[in-house]
Scaffold this motif. Structure first.
Motif, PDB file in Angstrom:
ATOM      1  N   MET A  15       4.657  -1.098 -12.213  1.00  0.00           N
ATOM      2  CA  MET A  15       5.684  -0.452 -12.243  1.00  0.00           C
ATOM      3  C   MET A  15       6.778  -0.863 -11.438  1.00  0.00           C
ATOM      4  O   MET A  15       6.531  -1.463 -10.338  1.00  0.00           O
ATOM      5  CB  MET A  15       5.324   1.129 -11.606  1.00  0.00           C
ATOM      6  CG  MET A  15       4.997   0.911  -9.959  1.00  0.00           C
ATOM      7  SD  MET A  15       4.048   2.242  -9.628  1.00  0.00           S
ATOM      8  CE  MET A  15       2.536   1.708  -9.837  1.00  0.00           C
ATOM      9  N   GLU A  16       7.974  -0.810 -11.965  1.00  0.00           N
ATOM     10  CA  GLU A  16       9.315  -1.230 -11.206  1.00  0.00           C
ATOM     11  C   GLU A  16       9.156  -2.556 -10.565  1.00  0.00           C
ATOM     12  O   GLU A  16       8.881  -3.534 -11.133  1.00  0.00           O
ATOM     13  CB  GLU A  16       9.782  -0.038 -10.313  1.00  0.00           C
ATOM     14  CG  GLU A  16      10.294   1.187 -10.972  1.00  0.00           C
ATOM     15  CD  GLU A  16      10.649   2.241  -9.809  1.00  0.00           C
ATOM     16  OE1 GLU A  16      10.735   2.033  -8.749  1.00  0.00           O
ATOM     17  OE2 GLU A  16      10.706   3.420 -10.411  1.00  0.00           O
ATOM     18  N   ASP A  17       8.810  -2.519  -9.098  1.00  0.00           N
ATOM     19  CA  ASP A  17       8.826  -3.433  -8.363  1.00  0.00           C
ATOM     20  C   ASP A  17       7.444  -3.860  -7.798  1.00  0.00           C
ATOM     21  O   ASP A  17       7.280  -4.606  -6.706  1.00  0.00           O
ATOM     22  CB  ASP A  17      10.037  -3.654  -6.986  1.00  0.00           C
ATOM     23  CG  ASP A  17       9.912  -2.635  -6.416  1.00  0.00           C
ATOM     24  OD1 ASP A  17       9.050  -1.504  -6.724  1.00  0.00           O
ATOM     25  OD2 ASP A  17      10.692  -2.539  -5.461  1.00  0.00           O
ATOM     26  N   ASN A  73       8.950   1.930  -2.381  1.00  0.00           N
ATOM     27  CA  ASN A  73       7.922   2.509  -2.868  1.00  0.00           C
ATOM     28  C   ASN A  73       6.322   1.976  -2.603  1.00  0.00           C
ATOM     29  O   ASN A  73       5.539   2.808  -3.043  1.00  0.00           O
ATOM     30  CB  ASN A  73       8.351   2.318  -4.660  1.00  0.00           C
ATOM     31  CG  ASN A  73       9.476   2.862  -4.844  1.00  0.00           C
ATOM     32  OD1 ASN A  73       9.689   4.037  -4.559  1.00  0.00           O
ATOM     33  ND2 ASN A  73       9.996   2.289  -5.842  1.00  0.00           N
ATOM     34  N   LYS A  74       6.279   0.813  -1.956  1.00  0.00           N
ATOM     35  CA  LYS A  74       5.088   0.548  -1.723  1.00  0.00           C
ATOM     36  C   LYS A  74       4.416   1.311  -0.908  1.00  0.00           C
ATOM     37  O   LYS A  74       3.044   1.631  -1.195  1.00  0.00           O
ATOM     38  CB  LYS A  74       5.079  -0.850  -0.746  1.00  0.00           C
ATOM     39  CG  LYS A  74       3.749  -1.517  -0.556  1.00  0.00           C
ATOM     40  CD  LYS A  74       3.679  -2.976   0.014  1.00  0.00           C
ATOM     41  CE  LYS A  74       2.303  -3.185   0.401  1.00  0.00           C
ATOM     42  NZ  LYS A  74       2.384  -4.308   0.897  1.00  0.00           N
ATOM     43  N   GLU A  75       4.859   1.958   0.175  1.00  0.00           N
ATOM     44  CA  GLU A  75       3.886   2.992   0.889  1.00  0.00           C
ATOM     45  C   GLU A  75       3.717   3.997   0.341  1.00  0.00           C
ATOM     46  O   GLU A  75       2.625   4.719   0.272  1.00  0.00           O
ATOM     47  CB  GLU A  75       4.721   3.247   2.366  1.00  0.00           C
ATOM     48  CG  GLU A  75       4.112   4.134   3.548  1.00  0.00           C
ATOM     49  CD  GLU A  75       4.854   4.184   4.475  1.00  0.00           C
ATOM     50  OE1 GLU A  75       4.468   5.386   5.347  1.00  0.00           O
ATOM     51  OE2 GLU A  75       5.660   3.433   5.076  1.00  0.00           O
ATOM     52  N   ARG A  76       4.589   4.540  -0.382  1.00  0.00           N
ATOM     53  CA  ARG A  76       4.361   5.917  -1.242  1.00  0.00           C
ATOM     54  C   ARG A  76       3.306   5.528  -2.386  1.00  0.00           C
ATOM     55  O   ARG A  76       2.276   6.547  -2.561  1.00  0.00           O
ATOM     56  CB  ARG A  76       5.616   6.231  -2.213  1.00  0.00           C
ATOM     57  CG  ARG A  76       6.710   6.833  -1.214  1.00  0.00           C
ATOM     58  CD  ARG A  76       7.937   7.200  -1.939  1.00  0.00           C
ATOM     59  NE  ARG A  76       9.379   7.217  -1.031  1.00  0.00           N
ATOM     60  CZ  ARG A  76      10.252   7.300  -1.539  1.00  0.00           C
ATOM     61  NH1 ARG A  76      10.745   6.899  -2.840  1.00  0.00           N
ATOM     62  NH2 ARG A  76      11.519   7.535  -0.671  1.00  0.00           N
ATOM     63  N   VAL A  77       3.396   4.410  -2.978  1.00  0.00           N
ATOM     64  CA  VAL A  77       2.174   4.406  -3.941  1.00  0.00           C
ATOM     65  C   VAL A  77       0.970   4.304  -3.091  1.00  0.00           C
ATOM     66  O   VAL A  77      -0.199   4.791  -3.749  1.00  0.00           O
ATOM     67  CB  VAL A  77       2.486   2.738  -4.655  1.00  0.00           C
ATOM     68  CG1 VAL A  77       1.205   2.655  -5.615  1.00  0.00           C
ATOM     69  CG2 VAL A  77       3.671   3.233  -5.543  1.00  0.00           C
ATOM     70  N   GLU A  78       0.836   3.396  -2.280  1.00  0.00           N
ATOM     71  CA  GLU A  78      -0.282   3.342  -1.346  1.00  0.00           C
ATOM     72  C   GLU A  78      -0.973   4.820  -1.071  1.00  0.00           C
ATOM     73  O   GLU A  78      -2.022   5.138  -0.960  1.00  0.00           O
ATOM     74  CB  GLU A  78      -0.295   2.525  -0.076  1.00  0.00           C
ATOM     75  CG  GLU A  78       0.033   1.084  -0.171  1.00  0.00           C
ATOM     76  CD  GLU A  78       0.275   0.132   0.790  1.00  0.00           C
ATOM     77  OE1 GLU A  78       0.951   0.832   1.984  1.00  0.00           O
ATOM     78  OE2 GLU A  78       0.181  -0.875   0.873  1.00  0.00           O
ATOM     79  N   ASN A  79      -0.087   5.674  -0.388  1.00  0.00           N
ATOM     80  CA  ASN A  79      -0.512   6.961   0.120  1.00  0.00           C
ATOM     81  C   ASN A  79      -1.096   7.884  -1.259  1.00  0.00           C
ATOM     82  O   ASN A  79      -1.820   8.454  -1.368  1.00  0.00           O
ATOM     83  CB  ASN A  79       0.589   7.853   0.458  1.00  0.00           C
ATOM     84  CG  ASN A  79       0.813   7.097   1.821  1.00  0.00           C
ATOM     85  OD1 ASN A  79       0.198   6.648   2.494  1.00  0.00           O
ATOM     86  ND2 ASN A  79       2.366   7.426   2.500  1.00  0.00           N
TER      87      ASN A  79
END
Length: 193
Positions: A151-153, A177-183
């Motif tokens: 997704m995206e980056d 977005n990395k932290e959001r996706v991990e959560n």
């Protein structure tokens, strides 16, 4: 606050003055009158969102702006949660029903397309994570060859398996977005346990 219902306020811009004269502003994420709780999405800076949980008895005054366009981009709800901007109000008007029906059919086709990208060799946990992430990030794609989500980056890889996926940023750059996706993955995995 008792005059407004949850459905009236979700997604609206709100400014709140607390009893200690602290002023908070953001977008209403949820309002639960029975529990006297209001949750605002606020701009935490650096392209991240923060949440403020407020007990309504401590609110001295508030203002509500129901114009979605007036909400700064950093305080808007994630696209999947911002349903009021996407779905038309359903009334007895046939045109409204048809618009809602077209939207739902398009979403159903989109979900079928995502499901068709999965194959028999796709691990069940990978499929659950894929569908969960795709609800929030609609442009998520599954690569059957690489067994990765893109997704995206960001790329999500099941290393060593999909019970503990790893989120990687493309190009080794920082991504908000990395932290959001991990959560999000943690929530999906905890819901399936």
């Amino acid at each position: 606050m008792s005059q407004s219902t949850e459905m009236d306020l979700v997604g609206c811009a709100m400014t709140v003055v607390l009893t200690n004269d602290t002023q908070l502003s953001g977008t209403v994420f949820t309002y639960v009158p029975e529990n006297e709780i209001l949750v605002l999405v606020t701009d935490a800076g650096l392209d991240t969102q923060g949440f403020k949980m407020i007990r309504t008895p401590f609110i001295k005054s508030f203002t509500v702006d129901q114009d979605f366009k007036s909400i700064p981009a950093s305080q808007r709800l994630p696209q999947a949660l911002d349903a009021y901007e996407q779905l038309p109000a359903v009334s007895k008007n046939v045109r409204d029903w048809n618009a809602a029906k077209k939207y739902l059919i398009a979403e159903e086709k989109s979900r079928e397309k995502k499901l068709s990208s999965l194959c028999e060799s796709t691990p069940v946990s990978a499929a659950e994570i894929f569908l969960g992430i795709a609800r929030v990030y609609p442009n998520t794609k599954w690569s059957a060859e690489d067994q990765t989500l893109t997704m995206e980056d960001i790329v999500v890889v099941g290393e060593p398996d999909w019970s503990h996926p790893v989120v990687k940023v493309i190009g080794n750059l920082e991504s908000p977005n990395k932290e959001r996706v991990e959560n999000l993955i943690k929530k999906i995995l905890s819901a399936t346990d």
